[in-house]
Every structure is written in structure tokens, then in C-alpha cells.
Design an enzyme around this catalytic site. Structure first.
Site, PDB file in Angstrom:
ATOM      1  CG  ASP A  40      -1.966  -0.993   1.111  1.00 43.64           C
ATOM      2  OD1 ASP A  40      -2.033  -1.613   0.016  1.00 43.64           O
ATOM      3  OD2 ASP A  40      -2.664  -1.112   2.221  1.00 43.64           O
ATOM      4  CB  SER A  89     -37.289  -2.413 -17.652  1.00 45.04           C
ATOM      5  OG  SER A  89     -38.767  -2.383 -18.092  1.00 45.04           O
ATOM      6  CG  LEU A  90     -34.681  -7.521 -18.749  1.00 49.75           C
ATOM      7  CD1 LEU A  90     -33.845  -8.480 -17.852  1.00 49.75           C
ATOM      8  CD2 LEU A  90     -34.532  -7.751 -20.235  1.00 49.75           C
ATOM      9  CD  GLU A 120     -26.707 -12.291 -18.542  1.00 45.81           C
ATOM     10  OE1 GLU A 120     -26.237 -11.253 -18.251  1.00 45.81           O
ATOM     11  OE2 GLU A 120     -26.755 -12.567 -19.515  1.00 45.81           O
ATOM     12  CE  LYS A 122     -34.507  -8.422 -12.833  1.00 42.58           C
ATOM     13  NZ  LYS A 122     -34.388  -7.284 -11.993  1.00 42.58           N
ATOM     14  CG  ASP A 124     -31.730  -6.538  -5.347  1.00 41.94           C
ATOM     15  OD1 ASP A 124     -32.170  -5.429  -6.123  1.00 41.94           O
ATOM     16  OD2 ASP A 124     -32.158  -7.067  -4.264  1.00 41.94           O
ATOM     17  CE1 TYR A 231     -27.640  -4.612 -18.001  1.00 41.47           C
ATOM     18  CE2 TYR A 231     -27.424  -4.752 -15.439  1.00 41.47           C
ATOM     19  CZ  TYR A 231     -27.960  -4.474 -16.653  1.00 41.47           C
ATOM     20  OH  TYR A 231     -28.781  -3.297 -16.259  1.00 41.47           O
ATOM     21  CE  LYS A 309     -29.395  -9.999 -20.537  1.00 37.52           C
ATOM     22  NZ  LYS A 309     -28.138  -9.589 -20.135  1.00 37.52           N
ATOM     23  CE  LYS A 333     -38.761  -8.816  -9.636  1.00 36.19           C
ATOM     24  NZ  LYS A 333     -38.095  -7.415  -9.144  1.00 36.19           N
ATOM     25  CB  CYS A 427     -39.334   2.244  30.875  1.00 36.19           C
ATOM     26  SG  CYS A 427     -37.554   1.948  30.365  1.00 36.19           S
ATOM     27  CB  CYS A 430     -35.860   2.978  34.183  1.00 36.80           C
ATOM     28  SG  CYS A 430     -36.973   3.776  33.238  1.00 36.80           S
ATOM     29  CB  CYS A 445     -38.437   5.355  28.465  1.00 34.80           C
ATOM     30  SG  CYS A 445     -37.970   5.597  29.896  1.00 34.80           S
ATOM     31  CB  CYS A 451     -34.044   5.007  31.442  1.00 35.91           C
ATOM     32  SG  CYS A 451     -34.220   3.817  30.744  1.00 35.91           S
TER      33      CYS A 451
END
Ligand code: IVH
Length: 700
Positions: A40, A89-90, A120, A122, A124, A231, A309, A333, A427, A430, A445, A451
Site C-alpha cells: 500500500d 427494462s425486462l 445469468e 439478475k 439487485d 451485463y 437472453k 424473479k 419502561c 427503569c 421512556c 434509565c
């Protein structure tokens, strides 16, 4: 100016090219092959050498220089850009039958043509498009609405897996599309840091990736360790092979299939995930889907399905497009995985501001690769809306993310006559009666003084990095100091002595040691506490932990009121007039400072020598009437700090260079455009050191 003295430029040009090639190579090995070929230290040394040369010869600085990987450019707002090719989009489905339909429809439409599919992952994350011309990254744009997106080029340059310059042979003009994802390990580390800093953690990696791409400071984005998964390669009708033309023909042949394009992209330096399979029929497609439905939990990043695809690019036109998506591809999905598991009990956590969070303790159940036994029930409203009864079984869901969510009650398992969950009235820590403020979804509380989790929570927030940064005091030690009666509020930290600290030990209920402090530990703690006396007013204000006053709000309040007296005597209206401070927060600030206990606390912290005025930073007017434009990255200050410093010395800060600018204060990696403009208008460009000399010289 020295900065522009025109020594022979050729040796510099040569050295810049050498350093660029070397650093590009090290980066490639690091990000693509997980291999560090230099220390580094050596890498930083080379990067600094390049950065110094670029500062000296701004005309030679490439926008794709390896120095851009660390960021530094600031985006006030993101330019809107119209996509050259719309980002479609698909079509997507959760049903395997629809995938079977897609496959048979495609087969019919393609008649006798020989073809195959690629399957392949997908990803997210966040879709972006990268434009490359002549092998150089020129623009990165988010998908936006598919037609217009945001220009996020400077942030994209900081993502190590996005090549800035391509290798081998490549089309002279094309767009690489893919998804920016936040790998789980980096995301978790980042969220943990946020919590330690008193910031709200992100709900999932996708939101965090999206937020990161929209960060104004690209240096901040560089720290996020995002990853780009390519992709799709979008080629215009006319293009030429460039770079290593000897393989031009091979590449042209490769580009006739989608899988070939991804392989070619890998050779150009993109990170293309290896999880792609060419499938010849529906059985192979189904097998791929089944495999990844189970295996997805073992991936280092989130996916939410599989993309199928048609592999042969020349058939795409035959199949054509629907209104929004191509007919040659479809996404399957994955359903969020859901289980039903008995609720054993509800426990209640108390946060540092007294907010109560109910938590479901459930029969442990295997879900999406981990055992789940606890999940948040958010607040009292959530429990009411879900209508949870005692002995119910809860429906718990896990999508592509990590955190399981309670999404409902399994009504078939409700026991007749089972009473509703009775929310606690007092609470659990306390015993104080809980309060629900008007319009709030949860209870809190009110016993902030006595507390225990609130007291320790406040201490934790106070010492956190973005507040007072007393890093040698972790949660266990703070709890120990509280339990031993040495610290009850944050001001007590400043009365601690070495004698009190050395030899302290605490144990948990199993007799295991939780925390201890020896000689060296005590010295470190006292040194860190001492150092915290220098923390500027805005961070002290943030450290107080006033409800809804975050880091940014505290900064704005400090700048506006300049000192604690003005802030404490402000009306609610005046407080609400400060940028980023809403009505509700203004009310909390007002109440906080009108509470005699808090007035006493501030007084004690003042006595301890903490900064309660911006003037504490040796304010004077040496820069009176001078206007500065600040650009680049500085070593001793953040950009905001240096701007504040200028103002505290009577100077003004402006965002653009004009005839009225007196100085351009240039940090590292200042944009070449700005330098050119300064030169053209004859505005002196000064370094951080020049600036400090200017301020301190005048002060003498
Ligand atoms: S192909 C024209 N492949 O899924 C085809 N998309 O609606 C363009 N996505 O937001 C998309 N992984 O960003 C393709 N392997 C993959 C993908 C993928 C994720 C996203 C894409 C878009 C959505 C499709």
C-alpha cells in the site's frame, strides 16, 4: 507563479504516462484478480507522485487518471443526461410457467434458426450505462426513467471494477451496461460504522449503493467499496475496432453473440461475473433457475432473479421489442422466501433517546441461508396493524437482502381466544410510565436521567467518531464506568482520573470478563478525552444527542448561531428558520435547552473546556474583504472545514471563479478547468500551505 513555470514538459509527460500505466496495472490486478503486487505504501507513493505532477502540469492530467479513483470532485447537483440508447427494462415474472411460455414462443418465432439462450444472474443493485470512446470512459449515467438519467461520472470513476481505460482490442464507441452492487461484507462494515457514528443504517445494499452513487463528494463514494457487474454491451450500428487491432477480427466475430460480448468485455478489463451459462432448451434453463434459487444465499452480493437472453445478437431484430422491453429476453424473479414460525415473546429495546423498539423472539427457523430468531416489530402501530396475538405464528420473509422482515400473521395457526399482544405501559429498564407523543407511531421512556440504556446510549453517541471521537472508550467500557458509578452523564467523563480507571474490571452473568482497564488503557482514555477538548462547536453540538439533530443539522445551527448562548436563547421560529431544521426538530432543540438539567450539563462542559462557540477557533479578520474559491481535496481540512476557516477569519467563499475572486485555494486533484480559468483571469492559485502561512503570518 511557480505552479505554472514552463520547464520542459516532455519528461513530465513521459513520467505521467509511466505512472499511469503502472498504477492502472496494479489496480487491475487488485480489483480483477484479487492480487496485490505492491505494498500500500509503494502504491500511495506512486499515486502521490502522479498527483503532484498533475498539479504541476494540469494540462497533462487525464480525466481517467488513476488519481481519479480516490475521488475529490464535488457534484452540487447531477446533470441530467438523455440516454443515447434508451435503457429498456425486462419483462419479468415469478412464474416458471411463464418462462416455459417465453421459451416456446421464442422457438416458434425463430423457426429454423439455430440459437441458444444465456442464463445469468439478475443483480439487485443500481443500473448504470458507461460510455467508452476510443477506449476511454467518458460518461457514466444512471438508468433514471430509462430515457433520462443522472450523470454520475466522477463517482463511477472511484469504483475499482469500472475500467477507466480499456485493454486489448475494443470498439471505438460503445456503451457498457451493468449494475452497481454493494457486496454484503463491505455493506455490513459500512452500516456498522454508520451505527457507531450515530447515523441511521441503510435498510439494504441496494439502497446504500443508490445513495452512494448520488453522493456529492466523490471521495466519500470511493470509500464505499462498490462493485460494478457488467451485463450488457450496447453497440451502435457503426463502429471500428481499436486498440490492439491485430485481434480486431477475432473480436468482431466474438461480438455476434451476447456471451461472446461479455467475454470480450472481460478481456477489455471489465469485471464480468463468471455465473453465466449457455442453455439449449427449457430443461437447462429450469435447472439453472433451481440451482441459483438455493445457491443465491452463498453469493457475496444480492441477486433477485435470473435473466434469460437469446444469445445470437442477429436474431434480436427478428424478435423485436414490446413497448418497454425486448422480446429476446426475460427475467425470472425469485420469490422472497417466507416461513411461518411461532412467536415466543416480545421484548422491548430502549434507545438512547428513549424510543422503544419492540422485537419478536421467535422459534429459530432456517431462512435464506441463516437461522432467524429475532426480527423487529418496528413500533406500537406496526403491532396493532398486523393484529398480532399471543401464541401467533409470524410470517417472516427474506428477499435478496440480509435482514428478515415480519410481513404478517399466519392466521391458520391462530389459537382460538388468544388475546392481542398487550403493549407495555412501563419502561422495561427503569419502570417509568411510557409516553406517546402526538402523531408519533411509537412510545418512548421519558426518564432520560435514570434509565440505564438511555444514559449509556448517550455516552456511546457522545464518544462516537463524528462526535467527540474518544475512540478508546467502547460500549463495554462505558457500561462499566456507568455501573461502577464513575460516569452518569457525559460531563463526568472530564472528571475521570487515572487512579479511578486503572484496574477496573467488569463481568457478565456467566462470569466472563467483559471489560478491563490497565495502565496503558487508562492513559489512552485520558489522552483521547483530553484531545476531545479541541473538537469544534458543531461537533460538540452533535455530540449532545438532541433528538433529530444530526451531523448536518448541528453544523448548520453552529454556523447560524455562532455560540451556545445565542442558540439557547433562540425562539422556536428562529430555530426553524435555519436550513435543514424543521418545525419538529426546532421544538426538540428548544425544549432541550429550556430544561434546567441540560443547562447545567452545558455549563459543566463549558467548565471542562469544550468549544461552545465557533469563535473559539482563534477568529480574527485577517482575510477581511477577500473572496476565495475552494477546489480539490485538502490534507488538514475537509472542504467544509476549510470554508468555515476562511469565514472565521473574515473571508468570503464563492463557488465560481470570476473577476471578483481574490484567491483560488487549490487542494489535490483540483479540476483542470478551474485552473485554466484562474490563469485566464489572472487570479492567484494558492496551496493549503500558502493559505495557512497567509492566515498565521497576518496573525502575528
Ligand atoms: S439485461 C435490454 N441482465 O434488471 C436488456 N439486466 O428490468 C437490459 N439487471 O434494471 C437488461 N441483472 O439493471 C440484464 N444480468 C442482467 C441484469 C439486469 C440485473 C437489471 C437491469 C434492469 C432490470 C431489468
Amino acid at each position: 507563479m511557480d505552479l505554472f513555470s514552463s520547464v520542459d514538459i516532455e519528461p513530465a509527460r513521459k513520467r505521467i504516462a509511466e505512472l499511469t500505466q503502472l498504477l492502472d496495472h496494479y489496480n487491475y490486478e487488485y480489483y480483477m484478480n484479487d492480487r496485490s503486487e505492491v505494498s500500500d505504501f509503494e502504491f500511495d507513493r506512486l499515486l502521490r507522485e502522479l498527483s503532484d505532477l498533475e498539479r504541476q502540469y494540469p494540462d497533462l492530467a487525464s480525466p481517467n487518471s488513476p488519481t481519479r479513483r480516490v475521488g475529490g470532485e464535488v457534484n452540487k447537483s447531477f446533470r441530467q443526461v438523455t440516454h443515447r440508447f434508451p435503457m429498456l427494462s425486462l419483462g419479468n415474472t415469478y412464474s416458471i410457467e411463464e418462462i416455459v411460455d417465453f421459451e416456446s414462443r421464442t422457438r416458434k418465432l425463430l423457426g429454423n434458426s439455430a440459437f441458444s439462450y444465456t442464463c445469468e444472474l439478475k443483480y439487485d443493485g443500481v443500473a448504470i450505462g458507461l460510455t467508452y470512446r476510443h477506449g476511454q470512459l467518458v460518461q457514466a449515467v444512471t438508468r433514471g426513467n430509462g430515457t433520462v438519467g443522472d450523470d454520475i461520472t466522477s463517482n463511477a470513476r472511484t469504483i475499482g471494477t469500472i475500467p477507466l481505460r480499456l485493454r486489448g482490442c475494443y470498439p471505438d464507441d460503445f456503451e457498457a451496461r451493468g449494475e452497481v452492487v454493494y457486496p454484503f461484507d463491505a455493506f455490513e462494515a459500512f452500516n456498522r460504522q454508520r451505527e457507531a457514528d450515530g447515523d441511521e443504517p441503510f435498510a439494504n445494499p441496494r439502497n446504500a449503493a443508490s445513495g452512494s452513487l448520488k453522493l456529492q463528494d466523490s471521495a466519500e463514494c470511493a470509500k464505499r467499496k462498490l462493485m460494478f457487474c457488467m451485463y450488457f454491451m450496447m453497440l451502435p450500428n457503426h463502429w471500428e475496432p481499436e486498440g490492439d487491432r491485430s485481434v480486431g477480427d477475432i473480436m468482431t466475430a466474438q461480438l455476434s453473440s451476447h456471451s461472446g460480448r461479455l467475454e470480450a468485455a472481460r478481456q477489455m478489463g471489465f469485471k464480468v461475473q463468471p455465473y453465466i451459462k449457455e442453455c439449449k432448451d427449457i430443461d437447462e434453463i429450469k435447472a439453472f433457475i433451481d440451482y441459483w434459487d438455493n445457491e443465491r444465499w452463498n453469493l457475496p452480493f444480492a441477486i433477485d432473479g435470473i435473466v434469460i437472453k437469446v444469445n445470437q445478437v442477429e436474431l434480436w431484430d427478428t424478435l423485436g421489442l414490446t413497448a418497454k422491453s425486448p422480446r429476446w429476453a426475460i427475467a425470472f424473479k425469485f420469490k422472497a422466501q417466507q416461513v411461518s414460525t411461532p412467536l415466543l415473546s416480545v421484548s422491548y429495546q430502549v434507545g438512547r433517546t428513549g424510543i422503544i423498539t419492540p422485537v419478536a423472539n421467535m422459534q429459530p427457523v432456517w431462512l435464506g441461508g441463516t437461522t432467524v430468531k429475532r426480527a423487529t416489530l418496528v413500533n406500537a402501530d406496526f403491532i396493532e396493524k398486523m393484529d398480532i396475538h399471543e401464541g401467533d405464528s409470524l410470517l417472516v420473509e427474506k428477499g435478496g437482502e440480509i435482514i428478515p422482515k415480519v410481513v404478517g400473521v399466519d392466521m391458520q395457526k391462530r389459537q382460538p381466544g388468544a388475546p392481542r399482544i398487550q403493549y407495555i405501559t412501563h419502561c422495561p429498564e427503569c419502570g417509568a410510565r411510557l409516553v406517546r407523543a402526538e402523531g408519533e407511531a411509537g412510545f418512548y421512556c421519558p426518564n432520560s436521567d435514570d434509565c440505564p440504556p438511555q444514559i449509556v446510549g448517550r455516552l456511546e453517541h457522545f464518544v462516537s467518531r463524528k462526535a467527540m471521537n474518544i475512540d478508546s472508550l467502547g460500549s463495554e467500557r462505558l457500561e462499566m464506568l456507568y455501573q461502577k458509578g464513575l460516569v452518569r452523564d457525559v460531563a463526568d467523563l472530564y472528571d475521570l482520573t487515572r487512579e479511578q480507571l486503572v484496574g477496573l474490571e467488569s463481568y457478565d452473568s456467566d462470569g466472563l470478563r467483559r471489560a478491563s482497564i490497565q495502565d496503558k488503557g487508562a492513559d489512552n482514555i485520558l489522552m483521547a478525552i483530553e484531545g476531545s477538548r479541541k473538537v469544534p462547536f458543531e461537533r460538540v453540538l452533535f455530540a449532545l444527542g438532541i433528538r433529530y439533530v444530526g451531523e448536518v443539522g448541528a453544523k448548520k445551527l453552529a454556523r447560524y448561531f455562532k455560540n451556545i448562548d445565542a442558540l439557547m436563547s433562540a425562539s422556536v421560529e428562529e430555530l426553524a428558520s435555519v436550513e435543514d431544521v424543521g418545525e419538529k426538530t426546532a421544538g426538540f432543540i428548544y425544549d432541550y435547552f429550556h430544561d434546567p438539567r441540560h443547562q447545567r450539563l452545558v455549563e459543566r462542559l463549558q467548565q471542562a473546556g469544550l468549544h461552545f462557540t465557533v469563535a473559539d477557533l482563534h477568529i480574527n479578520n485577517v482575510l477581511d474583504g477577500k473572496t476565495f474559491v475552494v477546489s480539490g481535496v485538502f490534507s488538514r481540512f475537509s472542504r467544509d472545514e476549510i470554508k468555515a476557516h476562511i469565514e472565521q477569519h473574515g473571508g468570503k467563499v464563492s463557488s465560481s471563479i470570476s473577476g471578483k475572486t481574490d484567491y483560488v485555494l487549490a487542494g489535490e486533484k483540483m479540476g483542470p478547468e478551474k485552473l485554466k480559468k484562474a490563469e485566464k483571469l489572472g487570479v492567484p492559485v494558492i496551496s493549503e500551505d500558502d493559505y495557512l502561512r497567509m492566515v498565521s503570518h497576518e496573525e502575528v
